[in-house]
Design a protein around this motif. Structure first.
Motif, PDB file in Angstrom:
ATOM      1  N   LYS A  70       5.029  -7.509  -6.751  1.00 22.17           N
ATOM      2  CA  LYS A  70       4.330  -6.242  -6.914  1.00 22.17           C
ATOM      3  C   LYS A  70       3.060  -6.222  -6.095  1.00 22.17           C
ATOM      4  N   ILE A  71       2.710  -5.006  -5.722  1.00 25.39           N
ATOM      5  CA  ILE A  71       1.462  -4.760  -5.023  1.00 25.39           C
ATOM      6  C   ILE A  71       0.586  -3.969  -5.986  1.00 25.39           C
ATOM      7  N   ILE A  72      -0.634  -4.421  -6.194  1.00 28.43           N
ATOM      8  CA  ILE A  72      -1.591  -3.700  -7.029  1.00 28.43           C
ATOM      9  C   ILE A  72      -2.654  -3.129  -6.099  1.00 28.43           C
ATOM     10  N   TYR A  73      -2.723  -1.814  -6.053  1.00 33.68           N
ATOM     11  CA  TYR A  73      -3.700  -1.150  -5.193  1.00 33.68           C
ATOM     12  C   TYR A  73      -5.032  -1.037  -5.937  1.00 33.68           C
ATOM     13  N   ALA A  74      -6.103  -1.372  -5.251  1.00 28.49           N
ATOM     14  CA  ALA A  74      -7.444  -1.342  -5.847  1.00 28.49           C
ATOM     15  C   ALA A  74      -7.972   0.095  -5.813  1.00 28.49           C
ATOM     16  N   GLN A  75      -7.593   0.857  -6.801  1.00 29.19           N
ATOM     17  CA  GLN A  75      -8.065   2.234  -6.924  1.00 29.19           C
ATOM     18  C   GLN A  75      -8.089   2.598  -8.394  1.00 29.19           C
ATOM     19  N   LEU A  76      -8.684   3.703  -8.718  1.00 24.95           N
ATOM     20  CA  LEU A  76      -8.709   4.189 -10.096  1.00 24.95           C
ATOM     21  C   LEU A  76      -7.971   5.509 -10.169  1.00 24.95           C
ATOM     22  N   PRO A  77      -7.022   5.665 -11.024  1.00 23.88           N
ATOM     23  CA  PRO A  77      -6.418   4.615 -11.852  1.00 23.88           C
ATOM     24  C   PRO A  77      -5.616   3.632 -10.993  1.00 23.88           C
ATOM     25  N   PRO A  78      -5.421   2.415 -11.476  1.00 17.59           N
ATOM     26  CA  PRO A  78      -4.696   1.419 -10.692  1.00 17.59           C
ATOM     27  C   PRO A  78      -3.284   1.892 -10.369  1.00 17.59           C
TER      28      PRO A  78
END
Length: 116
Positions: A70-78
């Motif tokens: 998985k790729i977790i993008y650093a943004q809000l919301p994640p």
């Protein structure tokens, strides 16, 4: 911590694949991720009978078995996206063959399953 009641039996290929793919939704998850449905919400829509919790557990297990990542993008919301690893892609022809077998024997399988 979870402790197994029954010890692992990994003596043959069937035992190994059973350990990796055991779970009601894992084969579908792999198939849908391969088709491009990568976000957890997309997978939930494709498998509405499964709870979000169960899907998350099974995705985590697939990740632990190195079939998906998985790729977790650093943004809000994640934002999270899943993709098949090269190892996971090797399972797609096997899943396809199982699906074709099910399609070829659909009528008989339905009759046998519904008889219970």
């Amino acid at each position: 911590m979870y402790e197994r009641k029954i010890p692992l039996n990994l003596n043959c290929g069937l035992d190994l694949i059973g350990e990796v793919l055991y779970g009601k939704w894992k084969i579908r998850l792999l198939w849908f991720i391969n088709e491009g449905h990568q976000r957890p919400s997309e997978l939930q829509r494709k498998i509405p009978d499964a709870s979000r919790r169960v899907l998350n557990i099974q995705l985590k297990e697939l990740e632990e078995h190195e079939l998906v990542s998985k790729i977790i993008y650093a943004q809000l919301p994640p934002k999270v996206e899943y993709y098949l690893t090269d190892f996971g892609k090797t399972l797609i022809p096997v899943i396809s063959a199982l699906g074709n077998w099910g399609d070829q024997h659909e009528e008989r399988l339905r009759k046998v399953i519904l008889k219970r």
